[in-house]
Design a protein around this motif. Structure first.
Motif, PDB file in Angstrom:
ATOM      1  N   ALA A 174      12.262  10.164  -5.914  1.00  0.00           N
ATOM      2  CA  ALA A 174      12.539  10.807  -7.369  1.00  0.00           C
ATOM      3  C   ALA A 174      13.842  11.052  -7.630  1.00  0.00           C
ATOM      4  CB  ALA A 174      11.617  12.066  -7.818  1.00  0.00           C
ATOM      5  N   THR A 175      14.482  11.992  -6.292  1.00  0.00           N
ATOM      6  CA  THR A 175      15.801  12.915  -6.346  1.00  0.00           C
ATOM      7  C   THR A 175      16.827  11.572  -6.185  1.00  0.00           C
ATOM      8  OG1 THR A 175      14.824  14.685  -5.487  1.00  0.00           O
ATOM      9  CG2 THR A 175      17.299  14.412  -5.237  1.00  0.00           C
ATOM     10  N   SER A 176      16.828  10.745  -5.015  1.00  0.00           N
ATOM     11  CA  SER A 176      17.728   9.375  -5.024  1.00  0.00           C
ATOM     12  C   SER A 176      17.833   8.666  -6.210  1.00  0.00           C
ATOM     13  CB  SER A 176      17.369   8.658  -3.916  1.00  0.00           C
ATOM     14  OG  SER A 176      16.084   8.033  -4.097  1.00  0.00           O
ATOM     15  N   THR A 177      16.631   8.415  -6.958  1.00  0.00           N
ATOM     16  CA  THR A 177      16.736   7.653  -8.026  1.00  0.00           C
ATOM     17  C   THR A 177      17.454   8.156  -9.324  1.00  0.00           C
ATOM     18  OG1 THR A 177      14.611   6.254  -7.587  1.00  0.00           O
ATOM     19  CG2 THR A 177      14.930   6.723  -9.892  1.00  0.00           C
ATOM     20  N   GLY A 178      17.022   9.517  -9.355  1.00  0.00           N
ATOM     21  CA  GLY A 178      17.984  10.319 -10.306  1.00  0.00           C
ATOM     22  C   GLY A 178      19.373  10.304 -10.208  1.00  0.00           C
ATOM     23  N   VAL A 179      19.933  10.553  -9.343  1.00  0.00           N
ATOM     24  CA  VAL A 179      21.267  10.606  -8.596  1.00  0.00           C
ATOM     25  C   VAL A 179      21.925   9.215  -8.937  1.00  0.00           C
ATOM     26  CG1 VAL A 179      22.927  10.849  -6.950  1.00  0.00           C
ATOM     27  CG2 VAL A 179      20.907  12.644  -7.342  1.00  0.00           C
ATOM     28  N   GLY A 180      21.216   8.216  -8.477  1.00  0.00           N
ATOM     29  CA  GLY A 180      21.779   6.931  -8.480  1.00  0.00           C
ATOM     30  C   GLY A 180      21.851   6.385  -9.701  1.00  0.00           C
ATOM     31  N   GLU A 181      20.713   6.452 -10.623  1.00  0.00           N
ATOM     32  CA  GLU A 181      20.542   5.921 -11.977  1.00  0.00           C
ATOM     33  C   GLU A 181      21.591   6.823 -12.897  1.00  0.00           C
ATOM     34  OE1 GLU A 181      19.433   3.514 -13.004  1.00  0.00           O
ATOM     35  OE2 GLU A 181      17.661   2.947 -12.393  1.00  0.00           O
ATOM     36  N   LEU A 182      21.674   8.058 -12.555  1.00  0.00           N
ATOM     37  CA  LEU A 182      22.657   8.741 -13.449  1.00  0.00           C
ATOM     38  C   LEU A 182      24.046   8.175 -13.279  1.00  0.00           C
ATOM     39  CD1 LEU A 182      23.300  11.243 -15.478  1.00  0.00           C
ATOM     40  CD2 LEU A 182      23.516  12.731 -13.524  1.00  0.00           C
ATOM     41  N   ALA A 183      24.634   7.969 -12.175  1.00  0.00           N
ATOM     42  CA  ALA A 183      26.003   7.565 -11.838  1.00  0.00           C
ATOM     43  C   ALA A 183      26.201   6.175 -12.552  1.00  0.00           C
ATOM     44  CB  ALA A 183      26.266   7.339 -10.397  1.00  0.00           C
ATOM     45  N   ASP A 184      25.104   5.487 -12.021  1.00  0.00           N
ATOM     46  CA  ASP A 184      25.009   3.942 -12.680  1.00  0.00           C
ATOM     47  C   ASP A 184      25.194   3.828 -14.269  1.00  0.00           C
ATOM     48  OD1 ASP A 184      24.666   1.299 -13.345  1.00  0.00           O
ATOM     49  OD2 ASP A 184      23.228   1.115 -11.456  1.00  0.00           O
ATOM     50  N   THR A 185      24.308   4.634 -14.836  1.00  0.00           N
ATOM     51  CA  THR A 185      24.199   4.465 -16.435  1.00  0.00           C
ATOM     52  C   THR A 185      25.717   5.116 -16.836  1.00  0.00           C
ATOM     53  OG1 THR A 185      21.872   4.927 -16.077  1.00  0.00           O
ATOM     54  CG2 THR A 185      23.108   5.088 -18.135  1.00  0.00           C
ATOM     55  N   LEU A 186      26.075   6.302 -16.373  1.00  0.00           N
ATOM     56  CA  LEU A 186      27.304   6.683 -16.978  1.00  0.00           C
ATOM     57  C   LEU A 186      28.561   5.632 -16.683  1.00  0.00           C
ATOM     58  CD1 LEU A 186      27.015  10.357 -16.092  1.00  0.00           C
ATOM     59  CD2 LEU A 186      26.818   9.636 -18.266  1.00  0.00           C
ATOM     60  N   ILE A 187      28.677   5.340 -15.427  1.00  0.00           N
ATOM     61  CA  ILE A 187      29.901   4.233 -15.323  1.00  0.00           C
ATOM     62  C   ILE A 187      29.485   2.933 -16.096  1.00  0.00           C
ATOM     63  CG2 ILE A 187      30.946   2.768 -13.596  1.00  0.00           C
ATOM     64  CD1 ILE A 187      30.093   4.853 -11.439  1.00  0.00           C
ATOM     65  N   PHE A 188      28.478   2.546 -16.225  1.00  0.00           N
ATOM     66  CA  PHE A 188      28.436   1.187 -16.771  1.00  0.00           C
ATOM     67  C   PHE A 188      28.852   1.417 -18.236  1.00  0.00           C
ATOM     68  CE2 PHE A 188      25.875  -1.831 -19.556  1.00  0.00           C
ATOM     69  CZ  PHE A 188      26.242  -3.144 -18.899  1.00  0.00           C
ATOM     70  N   CYS A 189      27.915   2.341 -19.009  1.00  0.00           N
ATOM     71  CA  CYS A 189      28.348   2.772 -20.424  1.00  0.00           C
ATOM     72  C   CYS A 189      29.646   3.087 -20.558  1.00  0.00           C
ATOM     73  CB  CYS A 189      27.100   4.005 -20.850  1.00  0.00           C
ATOM     74  SG  CYS A 189      25.416   3.520 -20.551  1.00  0.00           S
TER      75      CYS A 189
END
Length: 240
Positions: A174-189
Protein backbone atom coordinates in the motif's frame (compact mmCIF):
# COMPACT_ATOMS: atom_id res chain seq x y z
CA UNK A 1 20.73 -9.76 -1.86
CA UNK A 2 19.19 -12.32 -4.23
CA UNK A 3 19.13 -15.96 -3.23
CA UNK A 4 21.23 -18.19 -5.44
CA UNK A 5 20.13 -21.55 -6.83
CA UNK A 6 21.32 -24.29 -4.50
CA UNK A 7 22.14 -21.88 -1.68
CA UNK A 8 21.62 -22.93 1.91
CA UNK A 9 18.24 -22.01 3.47
CA UNK A 10 18.24 -18.58 5.11
CA UNK A 11 17.21 -18.12 8.71
CA UNK A 12 13.70 -17.02 9.69
CA UNK A 13 13.30 -13.26 9.66
CA UNK A 14 15.97 -12.75 7.00
CA UNK A 15 15.28 -10.68 3.92
CA UNK A 16 15.18 -12.96 0.90
CA UNK A 17 14.54 -12.72 -2.82
CA UNK A 18 14.25 -15.27 -5.60
CA UNK A 19 16.60 -15.44 -8.56
CA UNK A 20 15.12 -13.80 -11.65
CA UNK A 21 16.32 -16.70 -13.81
CA UNK A 22 12.95 -18.42 -13.85
CA UNK A 23 10.01 -18.78 -16.21
CA UNK A 24 7.75 -17.05 -13.68
CA UNK A 25 9.82 -13.87 -13.89
CA UNK A 26 9.82 -14.02 -17.69
CA UNK A 27 6.01 -14.23 -17.84
CA UNK A 28 5.55 -11.36 -15.38
CA UNK A 29 8.06 -9.23 -17.29
CA UNK A 30 6.24 -9.88 -20.58
CA UNK A 31 2.89 -8.94 -19.02
CA UNK A 32 4.44 -5.83 -17.48
CA UNK A 33 5.70 -4.60 -20.87
CA UNK A 34 2.39 -5.30 -22.64
CA UNK A 35 0.42 -3.43 -19.97
CA UNK A 36 2.75 -0.44 -20.24
CA UNK A 37 2.66 -0.21 -24.06
CA UNK A 38 -1.12 -0.64 -24.30
CA UNK A 39 -1.71 1.89 -21.51
CA UNK A 40 0.43 4.46 -23.32
CA UNK A 41 -1.59 4.00 -26.51
CA UNK A 42 -5.01 4.42 -24.92
CA UNK A 43 -3.85 7.28 -22.65
CA UNK A 44 -4.11 9.65 -25.63
CA UNK A 45 -7.90 9.70 -25.17
CA UNK A 46 -9.24 12.03 -22.51
CA UNK A 47 -12.35 10.72 -20.74
CA UNK A 48 -14.97 12.81 -18.95
CA UNK A 49 -17.73 11.15 -16.95
CA UNK A 50 -20.64 13.54 -16.52
CA UNK A 51 -21.15 17.02 -17.98
CA UNK A 52 -21.10 20.41 -16.33
CA UNK A 53 -21.46 20.31 -12.55
CA UNK A 54 -24.27 19.03 -10.37
CA UNK A 55 -25.25 18.88 -6.73
CA UNK A 56 -25.07 15.63 -4.78
CA UNK A 57 -26.33 15.79 -1.21
CA UNK A 58 -25.79 19.54 -1.13
CA UNK A 59 -22.21 19.21 -2.40
CA UNK A 60 -21.28 20.58 -5.82
CA UNK A 61 -19.72 17.85 -7.95
CA UNK A 62 -17.75 18.31 -11.16
CA UNK A 63 -17.32 15.76 -13.97
CA UNK A 64 -14.72 13.08 -13.44
CA UNK A 65 -11.79 13.65 -15.80
CA UNK A 66 -9.33 10.88 -16.59
CA UNK A 67 -7.76 9.18 -19.61
CA UNK A 68 -7.88 5.79 -21.29
CA UNK A 69 -4.78 4.61 -19.49
CA UNK A 70 -6.71 4.50 -16.21
CA UNK A 71 -8.37 1.24 -17.25
CA UNK A 72 -5.19 -0.84 -17.45
CA UNK A 73 -2.22 1.11 -16.09
CA UNK A 74 -2.84 0.29 -12.39
CA UNK A 75 -1.94 -3.29 -13.28
CA UNK A 76 1.59 -2.11 -14.10
CA UNK A 77 2.05 -1.16 -10.44
CA UNK A 78 0.55 -4.44 -9.28
CA UNK A 79 3.08 -6.33 -11.41
CA UNK A 80 5.84 -3.97 -10.27
CA UNK A 81 4.97 -4.76 -6.65
CA UNK A 82 5.10 -8.49 -7.36
CA UNK A 83 8.52 -8.23 -9.00
CA UNK A 84 9.99 -6.02 -6.28
CA UNK A 85 8.66 -8.16 -3.43
CA UNK A 86 9.62 -11.56 -4.85
CA UNK A 87 12.69 -10.81 -6.98
CA UNK A 88 14.14 -7.61 -5.48
CA UNK A 89 15.20 -4.19 -6.71
CA UNK A 90 17.64 -5.33 -9.39
CA UNK A 91 14.96 -7.45 -11.05
CA UNK A 92 12.47 -4.58 -10.78
CA UNK A 93 14.99 -2.18 -12.28
CA UNK A 94 15.54 -4.55 -15.20
CA UNK A 95 11.76 -4.76 -15.74
CA UNK A 96 11.45 -0.96 -15.62
CA UNK A 97 14.27 -0.47 -18.14
CA UNK A 98 12.85 -3.17 -20.42
CA UNK A 99 9.39 -1.63 -20.25
CA UNK A 100 10.89 1.79 -21.00
CA UNK A 101 12.67 0.40 -24.06
CA UNK A 102 9.48 -1.28 -25.33
CA UNK A 103 7.50 1.95 -24.89
CA UNK A 104 10.13 3.89 -26.84
CA UNK A 105 10.17 1.22 -29.55
CA UNK A 106 6.38 1.41 -29.86
CA UNK A 107 6.45 5.22 -30.11
CA UNK A 108 9.19 5.19 -32.76
CA UNK A 109 7.32 2.53 -34.74
CA UNK A 110 4.11 4.57 -34.65
CA UNK A 111 6.03 7.62 -35.87
CA UNK A 112 7.77 5.75 -38.71
CA UNK A 113 4.46 4.29 -39.91
CA UNK A 114 2.80 7.70 -39.62
CA UNK A 115 5.47 9.28 -41.83
CA UNK A 116 5.50 6.45 -44.36
CA UNK A 117 3.58 7.28 -47.58
CA UNK A 118 0.08 5.83 -47.50
CA UNK A 119 -1.23 3.59 -50.25
CA UNK A 120 -3.51 5.20 -52.82
CA UNK A 121 -6.47 3.25 -51.44
CA UNK A 122 -5.73 4.04 -47.76
CA UNK A 123 -8.23 6.58 -46.43
CA UNK A 124 -7.55 6.51 -42.70
CA UNK A 125 -4.39 8.60 -42.32
CA UNK A 126 -6.12 11.27 -40.25
CA UNK A 127 -7.68 8.62 -38.00
CA UNK A 128 -4.30 6.90 -37.59
CA UNK A 129 -2.62 10.16 -36.59
CA UNK A 130 -5.43 11.00 -34.18
CA UNK A 131 -5.08 7.70 -32.31
CA UNK A 132 -1.48 6.53 -32.81
CA UNK A 133 0.20 9.66 -34.09
CA UNK A 134 3.50 10.49 -32.43
CA UNK A 135 2.86 13.21 -29.83
CA UNK A 136 6.21 14.06 -28.18
CA UNK A 137 4.55 15.66 -25.16
CA UNK A 138 2.46 12.56 -24.41
CA UNK A 139 5.46 10.26 -24.87
CA UNK A 140 7.62 12.42 -22.59
CA UNK A 141 4.86 12.61 -19.95
CA UNK A 142 4.25 8.89 -20.01
CA UNK A 143 7.89 7.82 -19.89
CA UNK A 144 8.93 10.38 -17.27
CA UNK A 145 6.02 9.55 -14.97
CA UNK A 146 6.49 5.82 -15.47
CA UNK A 147 10.22 5.74 -14.72
CA UNK A 148 10.06 7.96 -11.63
CA UNK A 149 6.91 6.33 -10.27
CA UNK A 150 8.05 2.75 -10.78
CA UNK A 151 11.50 3.36 -9.34
CA UNK A 152 10.03 5.04 -6.25
CA UNK A 153 7.53 2.21 -5.91
CA UNK A 154 10.30 -0.39 -5.97
CA UNK A 155 12.71 1.53 -3.72
CA UNK A 156 10.07 2.14 -1.04
CA UNK A 157 8.91 -1.49 -1.07
CA UNK A 158 12.41 -2.95 -0.91
CA UNK A 159 13.53 -0.60 1.86
CA UNK A 160 10.45 -1.41 3.92
CA UNK A 161 11.08 -5.11 3.38
CA UNK A 162 14.67 -4.65 4.58
CA UNK A 163 13.22 -3.62 7.95
CA UNK A 164 10.36 -6.07 8.29
CA UNK A 165 11.43 -9.10 6.19
CA UNK A 166 8.33 -11.23 5.53
CA UNK A 167 6.10 -9.29 7.91
CA UNK A 168 3.95 -6.30 6.93
CA UNK A 169 3.32 -7.23 3.28
CA UNK A 170 0.07 -5.25 3.01
CA UNK A 171 1.71 -2.13 4.45
CA UNK A 172 4.62 -2.43 2.01
CA UNK A 173 2.36 -2.81 -0.99
CA UNK A 174 0.00 0.00 0.00
CA UNK A 175 2.74 2.49 0.92
CA UNK A 176 4.95 1.86 -2.12
CA UNK A 177 1.94 2.04 -4.44
CA UNK A 178 0.81 5.34 -2.94
CA UNK A 179 4.24 6.94 -3.29
CA UNK A 180 4.84 5.64 -6.80
CA UNK A 181 1.37 6.48 -8.14
CA UNK A 182 1.49 9.98 -6.64
CA UNK A 183 4.76 10.82 -8.39
CA UNK A 184 3.67 9.15 -11.63
CA UNK A 185 0.29 10.90 -11.74
CA UNK A 186 1.61 14.38 -10.94
CA UNK A 187 4.43 14.16 -13.50
CA UNK A 188 2.23 12.74 -16.26
CA UNK A 189 -0.61 15.20 -15.67
CA UNK A 190 1.71 18.20 -15.48
CA UNK A 191 3.31 17.40 -18.83
CA UNK A 192 0.37 15.89 -20.76
CA UNK A 193 -2.62 17.93 -19.54
CA UNK A 194 -2.57 20.52 -22.33
CA UNK A 195 -2.30 17.85 -25.03
CA UNK A 196 -5.48 16.04 -24.02
CA UNK A 197 -7.43 19.29 -23.79
CA UNK A 198 -7.15 20.40 -20.16
CA UNK A 199 -7.05 24.21 -20.02
CA UNK A 200 -7.89 25.27 -16.45
CA UNK A 201 -6.40 24.60 -13.01
CA UNK A 202 -9.72 23.15 -11.89
CA UNK A 203 -9.64 20.60 -14.69
CA UNK A 204 -5.98 19.84 -13.96
CA UNK A 205 -6.50 19.09 -10.27
CA UNK A 206 -9.62 17.13 -11.11
CA UNK A 207 -7.58 15.08 -13.57
CA UNK A 208 -4.65 14.59 -11.18
CA UNK A 209 -6.60 13.87 -7.98
CA UNK A 210 -9.16 11.61 -9.65
CA UNK A 211 -6.36 9.74 -11.43
CA UNK A 212 -4.39 9.21 -8.23
CA UNK A 213 -7.37 8.19 -6.09
CA UNK A 214 -8.70 5.89 -8.78
CA UNK A 215 -5.39 4.11 -9.44
CA UNK A 216 -4.60 3.64 -5.76
CA UNK A 217 -8.19 2.56 -5.13
CA UNK A 218 -8.00 -0.10 -7.83
CA UNK A 219 -4.76 -1.44 -6.41
CA UNK A 220 -6.20 -1.57 -2.89
CA UNK A 221 -9.22 -3.47 -4.19
CA UNK A 222 -7.05 -6.06 -5.94
CA UNK A 223 -4.50 -6.13 -3.10
CA UNK A 224 -5.75 -9.48 -1.74
CA UNK A 225 -5.20 -11.01 -5.17
CA UNK A 226 -1.75 -9.40 -5.39
CA UNK A 227 -0.83 -10.87 -2.02
CA UNK A 228 -2.06 -14.32 -3.05
CA UNK A 229 0.05 -14.16 -6.22
CA UNK A 230 3.10 -13.08 -4.24
CA UNK A 231 2.69 -15.89 -1.74
CA UNK A 232 2.13 -18.39 -4.54
CA UNK A 233 5.31 -17.28 -6.29
CA UNK A 234 7.32 -17.40 -3.08
CA UNK A 235 6.21 -20.97 -2.50
CA UNK A 236 6.96 -22.00 -6.12
CA UNK A 237 10.34 -20.30 -6.57
CA UNK A 238 13.03 -22.79 -5.46
CA UNK A 239 15.55 -19.98 -4.86
CA UNK A 240 13.33 -17.91 -2.57
Amino acid sequence: MSAQRGAAPVRDGAVRYASRGSTHYDVILAAFCVVLVVSNIVATKGIEIGTGSWTLGGVQVWPVITDGGAFLFPLAYVLGDVISEVYGFRAARRAIITGFAMAVLASVTFWVVQRAPGASFYENQAAYEAVLGFVPQIVLASLAGYVVGQLLNSVVLVRMKARTAERGLFARLATSTGVGELADTLIFCAIAASVIGITTWGQFWNYAVVGFVYKVGVELVVMPVTMLVIRWLKSREPTY
